[in-house]
Design a protein around this motif. Structure first.
Motif, PDB file in Angstrom:
ATOM      1  N   TRP A 371       3.803   7.853  14.450  1.00  0.00           N
ATOM      2  CA  TRP A 371       3.703   6.467  14.921  1.00  0.00           C
ATOM      3  C   TRP A 371       2.390   5.825  14.481  1.00  0.00           C
ATOM      4  O   TRP A 371       2.331   4.630  14.165  1.00  0.00           O
ATOM      5  CB  TRP A 371       3.840   6.421  16.440  1.00  0.00           C
ATOM      6  CG  TRP A 371       5.254   6.584  16.878  1.00  0.00           C
ATOM      7  CD1 TRP A 371       5.859   7.709  17.356  1.00  0.00           C
ATOM      8  CD2 TRP A 371       6.277   5.578  16.845  1.00  0.00           C
ATOM      9  NE1 TRP A 371       7.175   7.468  17.623  1.00  0.00           N
ATOM     10  CE2 TRP A 371       7.464   6.173  17.324  1.00  0.00           C
ATOM     11  CE3 TRP A 371       6.304   4.240  16.458  1.00  0.00           C
ATOM     12  CZ2 TRP A 371       8.663   5.471  17.429  1.00  0.00           C
ATOM     13  CZ3 TRP A 371       7.496   3.540  16.560  1.00  0.00           C
ATOM     14  CH2 TRP A 371       8.656   4.156  17.039  1.00  0.00           C
ATOM     15  N   GLN A 372       1.325   6.609  14.458  1.00  0.00           N
ATOM     16  CA  GLN A 372       0.036   6.080  14.009  1.00  0.00           C
ATOM     17  C   GLN A 372       0.111   5.671  12.537  1.00  0.00           C
ATOM     18  O   GLN A 372      -0.401   4.618  12.150  1.00  0.00           O
ATOM     19  CB  GLN A 372      -1.047   7.150  14.215  1.00  0.00           C
ATOM     20  CG  GLN A 372      -2.459   6.718  13.837  1.00  0.00           C
ATOM     21  CD  GLN A 372      -3.065   5.748  14.839  1.00  0.00           C
ATOM     22  OE1 GLN A 372      -2.457   5.450  15.858  1.00  0.00           O
ATOM     23  NE2 GLN A 372      -4.250   5.256  14.544  1.00  0.00           N
ATOM     24  N   GLN A 373       0.765   6.490  11.728  1.00  0.00           N
ATOM     25  CA  GLN A 373       0.906   6.154  10.309  1.00  0.00           C
ATOM     26  C   GLN A 373       1.797   4.936  10.129  1.00  0.00           C
ATOM     27  O   GLN A 373       1.461   4.012   9.380  1.00  0.00           O
ATOM     28  CB  GLN A 373       1.457   7.361   9.545  1.00  0.00           C
ATOM     29  CG  GLN A 373       0.473   8.514   9.447  1.00  0.00           C
ATOM     30  CD  GLN A 373       1.011   9.700   8.652  1.00  0.00           C
ATOM     31  OE1 GLN A 373       2.146   9.687   8.177  1.00  0.00           O
ATOM     32  NE2 GLN A 373       0.198  10.741   8.513  1.00  0.00           N
ATOM     33  N   TRP A 374       2.927   4.909  10.804  1.00  0.00           N
ATOM     34  CA  TRP A 374       3.825   3.758  10.704  1.00  0.00           C
ATOM     35  C   TRP A 374       3.115   2.473  11.128  1.00  0.00           C
ATOM     36  O   TRP A 374       3.401   1.396  10.605  1.00  0.00           O
ATOM     37  CB  TRP A 374       5.055   3.972  11.583  1.00  0.00           C
ATOM     38  CG  TRP A 374       6.073   4.891  10.988  1.00  0.00           C
ATOM     39  CD1 TRP A 374       6.100   5.378   9.704  1.00  0.00           C
ATOM     40  CD2 TRP A 374       7.212   5.442  11.649  1.00  0.00           C
ATOM     41  NE1 TRP A 374       7.186   6.199   9.532  1.00  0.00           N
ATOM     42  CE2 TRP A 374       7.893   6.254  10.703  1.00  0.00           C
ATOM     43  CE3 TRP A 374       7.736   5.332  12.926  1.00  0.00           C
ATOM     44  CZ2 TRP A 374       9.067   6.940  11.022  1.00  0.00           C
ATOM     45  CZ3 TRP A 374       8.895   6.016  13.247  1.00  0.00           C
ATOM     46  CH2 TRP A 374       9.553   6.811  12.303  1.00  0.00           C
ATOM     47  N   GLY A 375       2.194   2.592  12.066  1.00  0.00           N
ATOM     48  CA  GLY A 375       1.505   1.407  12.571  1.00  0.00           C
ATOM     49  C   GLY A 375       0.555   0.763  11.585  1.00  0.00           C
ATOM     50  O   GLY A 375       0.055  -0.336  11.830  1.00  0.00           O
ATOM     51  N   ARG A 376       0.309   1.434  10.426  1.00  0.00           N
ATOM     52  CA  ARG A 376      -0.576   0.837   9.433  1.00  0.00           C
ATOM     53  C   ARG A 376       0.067  -0.342   8.724  1.00  0.00           C
ATOM     54  O   ARG A 376      -0.617  -1.114   8.053  1.00  0.00           O
ATOM     55  CB  ARG A 376      -0.999   1.870   8.377  1.00  0.00           C
ATOM     56  CG  ARG A 376      -1.879   2.989   8.872  1.00  0.00           C
ATOM     57  CD  ARG A 376      -3.018   2.546   9.774  1.00  0.00           C
ATOM     58  NE  ARG A 376      -3.746   1.400   9.286  1.00  0.00           N
ATOM     59  CZ  ARG A 376      -4.842   1.467   8.536  1.00  0.00           C
ATOM     60  NH1 ARG A 376      -5.326   2.628   8.187  1.00  0.00           N
ATOM     61  NH2 ARG A 376      -5.457   0.382   8.158  1.00  0.00           N
ATOM     62  N   ALA A 377       1.375  -0.502   8.826  1.00  0.00           N
ATOM     63  CA  ALA A 377       2.063  -1.639   8.202  1.00  0.00           C
ATOM     64  C   ALA A 377       2.566  -2.578   9.288  1.00  0.00           C
ATOM     65  O   ALA A 377       2.763  -2.191  10.433  1.00  0.00           O
ATOM     66  CB  ALA A 377       3.239  -1.162   7.350  1.00  0.00           C
ATOM     67  N   GLY A 378       2.777  -3.831   8.877  1.00  0.00           N
ATOM     68  CA  GLY A 378       3.357  -4.794   9.799  1.00  0.00           C
ATOM     69  C   GLY A 378       2.366  -5.477  10.699  1.00  0.00           C
ATOM     70  O   GLY A 378       2.705  -5.916  11.794  1.00  0.00           O
ATOM     71  N   ARG A 379       1.109  -5.574  10.239  1.00  0.00           N
ATOM     72  CA  ARG A 379       0.124  -6.277  11.057  1.00  0.00           C
ATOM     73  C   ARG A 379       0.152  -7.783  10.813  1.00  0.00           C
ATOM     74  O   ARG A 379      -0.564  -8.533  11.434  1.00  0.00           O
ATOM     75  CB  ARG A 379      -1.277  -5.723  10.787  1.00  0.00           C
ATOM     76  CG  ARG A 379      -1.370  -4.243  11.123  1.00  0.00           C
ATOM     77  CD  ARG A 379      -2.786  -3.730  11.056  1.00  0.00           C
ATOM     78  NE  ARG A 379      -2.825  -2.313  11.413  1.00  0.00           N
ATOM     79  CZ  ARG A 379      -3.930  -1.678  11.773  1.00  0.00           C
ATOM     80  NH1 ARG A 379      -5.070  -2.306  11.828  1.00  0.00           N
ATOM     81  NH2 ARG A 379      -3.892  -0.407  12.085  1.00  0.00           N
ATOM     82  N   GLY A 380       1.004  -8.214   9.862  1.00  0.00           N
ATOM     83  CA  GLY A 380       1.166  -9.643   9.615  1.00  0.00           C
ATOM     84  C   GLY A 380       2.328 -10.194  10.416  1.00  0.00           C
ATOM     85  O   GLY A 380       2.784  -9.616  11.397  1.00  0.00           O
ATOM     86  N   GLU A 381       2.855 -11.339   9.984  1.00  0.00           N
ATOM     87  CA  GLU A 381       3.911 -12.000  10.738  1.00  0.00           C
ATOM     88  C   GLU A 381       5.290 -11.458  10.389  1.00  0.00           C
ATOM     89  O   GLU A 381       6.220 -11.540  11.183  1.00  0.00           O
ATOM     90  CB  GLU A 381       3.871 -13.511  10.469  1.00  0.00           C
ATOM     91  CG  GLU A 381       2.584 -14.173  10.959  1.00  0.00           C
ATOM     92  CD  GLU A 381       2.578 -15.658  10.657  1.00  0.00           C
ATOM     93  OE1 GLU A 381       3.551 -16.144  10.044  1.00  0.00           O
ATOM     94  OE2 GLU A 381       1.616 -16.322  11.047  1.00  0.00           O
ATOM     95  N   GLY A 382       5.474 -10.945   9.201  1.00  0.00           N
ATOM     96  CA  GLY A 382       6.798 -10.523   8.766  1.00  0.00           C
ATOM     97  C   GLY A 382       7.165  -9.149   9.266  1.00  0.00           C
ATOM     98  O   GLY A 382       6.378  -8.463   9.924  1.00  0.00           O
ATOM     99  N   PRO A 383       8.395  -8.715   8.969  1.00  0.00           N
ATOM    100  CA  PRO A 383       8.838  -7.391   9.377  1.00  0.00           C
ATOM    101  C   PRO A 383       8.154  -6.302   8.563  1.00  0.00           C
ATOM    102  O   PRO A 383       7.585  -6.560   7.516  1.00  0.00           O
ATOM    103  CB  PRO A 383      10.342  -7.427   9.101  1.00  0.00           C
ATOM    104  CG  PRO A 383      10.486  -8.418   7.982  1.00  0.00           C
ATOM    105  CD  PRO A 383       9.431  -9.458   8.225  1.00  0.00           C
ATOM    106  N   ALA A 384       8.231  -5.087   9.068  1.00  0.00           N
ATOM    107  CA  ALA A 384       7.634  -3.942   8.385  1.00  0.00           C
ATOM    108  C   ALA A 384       8.696  -2.878   8.184  1.00  0.00           C
ATOM    109  O   ALA A 384       9.674  -2.798   8.938  1.00  0.00           O
ATOM    110  CB  ALA A 384       6.471  -3.386   9.195  1.00  0.00           C
ATOM    111  N   LEU A 385       8.488  -2.067   7.174  1.00  0.00           N
ATOM    112  CA  LEU A 385       9.390  -0.958   6.892  1.00  0.00           C
ATOM    113  C   LEU A 385       8.649   0.350   7.143  1.00  0.00           C
ATOM    114  O   LEU A 385       7.556   0.567   6.623  1.00  0.00           O
ATOM    115  CB  LEU A 385       9.864  -1.015   5.441  1.00  0.00           C
ATOM    116  CG  LEU A 385      10.753   0.142   4.957  1.00  0.00           C
ATOM    117  CD1 LEU A 385      12.061   0.163   5.730  1.00  0.00           C
ATOM    118  CD2 LEU A 385      11.016   0.023   3.457  1.00  0.00           C
TER     119      LEU A 385
END
Length: 754
Positions: A371-385
């Motif tokens: 979860w910590q690694q996944w959390g590195r993406a998606g800090r902007g407004e759009g969706p994250a993968l």
């Protein structure tokens, strides 16, 4: 626009099975507390009007005199939970000081820039670490009121010289420990001892600072904080931050041979997904579990992307020079790079700009880390993968088949201990060097303080003087403590021109840096030409072929003391206690990268490596009279059961597979019985095998399920083969492992004699 939006649903689905789409979450915002006018103005300038509810709760609890542990999701603004109260106190009093501790230098450098962004003229931040020029250090001690450092520098550079820091410690009011969830196992236990020394030194100078710890979501944040520091804590865990939409994909490399259970390499699969996303302009980070894996994924991806596009990606790992790390971090933040392949060195909160996708290549050691690694993406407004690619080993295949173990967010507990004399002893010596020890210091160092201190007196490291204990040698003992490994001894790796290209723990050098071993650095292959353990040096030259090496290791386990035992079914017995292991690297083989074909086997003559640690061991009753037993097949059954158990143990103990060792034998020289050992890979142990002992039945049942459900015929990396096996996975018996585990669990009465 977020670049992921441009990806079609078909493209996302082609990456793997979409396990879940996590909806965005709304923020819980509250009014800011009354703050110094300069701080309020700074927050307004950087666009922070209201605060998240957990940020205000942390501020208020600290203001009430409590120590606080904040456990919320990645990118939830945890750093403001300690920055705002620390800045507030510095602005209210020119003498006030704050100490911010980060697990890595990269994270401290990143946070220094963010603190500068506040524009507070009376806040004077500075990083103080191994990269700080010596000519600047005295000036930093005088003028800095917010000091950013790491546990290593605190241990070796600050606490031993605390008299030079007298003014700083006398006025120290806030200590922040960021990313506390990584403080587990050996590293966490060492840091716990450093934090106890820090409290003691502050107390010597008349200060009583309050602690703020921040952590990603783990099962026991309050317990961890209290064990790390020895103080009571208040828990803040109601996350008030918003979260973006996240699509979660689980991907399994395709089977190449169903009978053998062989799948396409995780590294090749990870490189394929990474290069596909980067090729489409998606800003992506791929995480690998080892330095070698990160280098190989990068190399494979660069080959796929071709010249030009490959210039937009880079590997990143520990062992690079500070200049190399800063250069990569800067390029990522400025958007000059589209992708990076990293070890967990970038798992933490270093700001590398907006990322759209994370590819997690294999199990990183805990569900919390996924979860910590996944959390590195998606800090902007759009969706994250968020992508999880299963490796070929049993644990990865188990998670692919049981994604609820990840998606249910049932994260593990982080464990640290001050009970290990191999860890506590060196820190007591360091503390005595900082100031003589006395009976009251049990408050800082816990119930084993007196016993371990007496052992140091027997070793003549401590001596009595006026009712206190003083350090009896002429060196600086803190310099001999390596917080991140079992030993402070290290081997430096240099190329033909004498340039240092990396380092490794001395205890691992015989297996990783033996003559003939391959070593990877920034996508380039080297072959180790010479290893000098006495001088701590390995010389490497550019490798001509594309291959990797595997060492063969002969292991012996001696039982030193049995501490616990319990009877299982059919006369099987489970024990736990102290052991001594001895490893001898006797051969290595070369394997071609392209097709996994063996090139050759070569002998080695290297010193043995011994380890005093903790273990669990399972004994089976004597082989019944009259049974015809093939010792090779019976040994293969025990060996396979050992591998399977080790493969799933990281799900029960928050650790990496490489933290665990094992041995199995049809007749052990002490028990005189068929015996399977599973031991901690660190001096003194860190609770891994103890956790396995406590949860043995559940561990054995899950292991049995993995082996029986695996489609292979005779054993594969998805059930009983181990990439770390020192015997090159010989012999192994899949059916035999099933019989051994069923017998130990009481599911069958027939002895597994095969």
């Amino acid at each position: 626009m977020n670049s992921l939006v441009s990806l079609s649903r078909e493209t996302v689905e082609s990456i793997g099975e979409t396990v879940a789409t996590l909806p965005p979450g709304e923020a819980s915002m509250v009014e800011r507390p009354e703050l110094h006018s300069d701080l309020s103005a700074a927050l307004d300038r950087i666009g922070i009007g209201k605060l998240y509810s957990h940020q205000v709760e942390a501020y208020e609890r600290l203001a009430a005199g409590e120590n606080v542990i904040v456990s919320t999701a990645t990118a939830s603004g945890k750093s403001l939970c300690y920055k705002i109260p620390a800045f507030q106190r510095v602005l209210e009093s020119r003498s006030s000081r704050a100490l911010f501790l980060y697990p890595t230098k990269a994270l401290a450098q990143d946070q220094l820039g963010k603190i500068g962004g506040f524009g507070l003229k009376r806040v004077h931040p500075a990083t103080y670490d191994g990269d700080t020029p010596r000519e600047l250090r005295a000036d930093l001690r005088r003028r800095s009121n917010v000091l950013l450092t790491n546990p290593d520098m605190l241990n070796m550079g600050i606490l031993p010289s605390h008299e030079s820091w007298a003014d700083f410690f006398r006025n120290l009011e806030v200590i922040a420990v960021d990313e506390a969830h990584v403080l587990r196992g050996v590293f966490g236990s060492h840091v716990a001892a450093v934090l106890r020394r820090l409290r003691r030194v502050a107390n010597i100078h008349g200060a009583d600072p309050k602690f703020v710890l921040t952590s990603a979501t783990i099962a026991n944040p309050q317990e961890l904080a209290e064990t790390l520091t020895g103080l009571p804590f208040s828990l803040v865990e109601n996350d008030g931050a918003s979260s973006g939409e996240r699509r979660v994909v689980f991907r399994n490399p395709p089977l190449l041979d169903e009978e053998k259970g062989e799948r396409r390499s995780l590294l090749v699969e990870g490189a394929g997904v990474f290069s596909e996303l980067v090729g489409r302009g998606v800003r992506t980070i791929a995480f690998a579990n080892t330095r070698k894996a990160a280098e190989l994924i990068y190399r494979y991806a660069a080959d796929r992307l071709g010249k030009g596009a490959a210039d937009k990606i880079t590997p990143y790992r520990a062992g690079y020079t500070p200049r190399e790390r800063r250069e990569i971090e800067g390029k990522l933040f400025r958007g000059e790079l589209l992708g990076v392949v990293s070890t967990n060195a970038l798992e933490l909160g270093v700001d590398v700009g907006a990322l759209d996708a994370v590819v997690c290549c294999g199990y990183p050691g805990s569900v919390a880390s996924i979860w910590q690694q996944w959390g590195r993406a998606g800090r902007g407004e759009g969706p994250a993968l968020a992508v999880y690619i299963a490796g070929r080993d049993a644990l990865d295949q188990y998670l692919f088949e049981n994604p609820e173990r990840v998606m249910g967010r049932r994260v593990e507990a982080a464990r640290v201990t001050l009970e290990n004399p191999y860890i506590l002893g060196p820190h007591l010596a360091a503390a005595a060097h900082e100031a003589p020890l006395d009976a009251d210091d049990e408050e800082f160092f816990g119930p084993r303080y007196r016993e371990v201190a007496k052992g140091l007196m027997d070793e003549r490291k401590l001596a009595g003087s006026g009712g206190r204990l003083v350090y009896a040698r002429g060196d600086r003992p803190a310099a001999g403590i390596s917080l991140r490994s079992a030993s402070s001894a290290a081997v430096m790796i240099a190329d033909e021109e004498g340039e240092v290209i990396g380092n490794a723990e001395a205890s691992r050098a015989p297996s990783e840096l033996h003559p003939g071993a391959t070593y990877l650095h920034r996508g380039r292959s080297y072959e180790v030409d010479d290893l000098d353990l006495e001088k701590g040096r390995a010389l490497a030259k550019p490798a001509t072929g594309r291959y990797y090496t595997k060492p063969r290791i002969d292991t012996d386990v001696e039982i030193v003391e049995e501490e616990e035992r319990r009877e299982l079914s059919g006369g099987a017995v489970l024990c736990r206690g102290a052991v001594r292991t001895t490893d001898a690297v006797t051969h290595y083989k070369k394997v071609q990268v392209a097709d996994e074909k063996e090139v050759g086997v070569y002998p080695l003559d290297l010193p043995e490596v011994t380890l005093d640690t903790q273990a669990l061991w399972l004994t089976l009753p004597p082989i019944p009279r009259g049974e015809s037993v093939s010792f090779e097949s019976f040994g293969g059954a025990l060996h396979a059961a050992e591998h399977g158990t080790i493969g799933l143990l990281p799900l029960f103990a928050m650790c990496d597979r490489s933290d665990i060792g094992g041995l199995s034998t049809p007749t052990h020289r002490q028990t005189l019985l068929p015996t399977v050992f599973v031991y901690d890979g660190y001096p003194g142990g860190v609770g891994i095998s103890q956790r396995g002992y406590e949860e043995f039945e559940a561990l054995a049942r899950d292991t049995l399920g993995v082996i029986t459900r695996c489609p292979c015929e005779s054993g594969c990396p998805g059930c009983i083969q181990s990439p770390k096996c020192g015997n090159w996975n010989e012999p192994l018996s899949k059916d035999g492992a099933v019989q051994v585990l069923r017998y130990a669990l009481g599911q069958v009465d027939r002895y597994p004699t095969l």
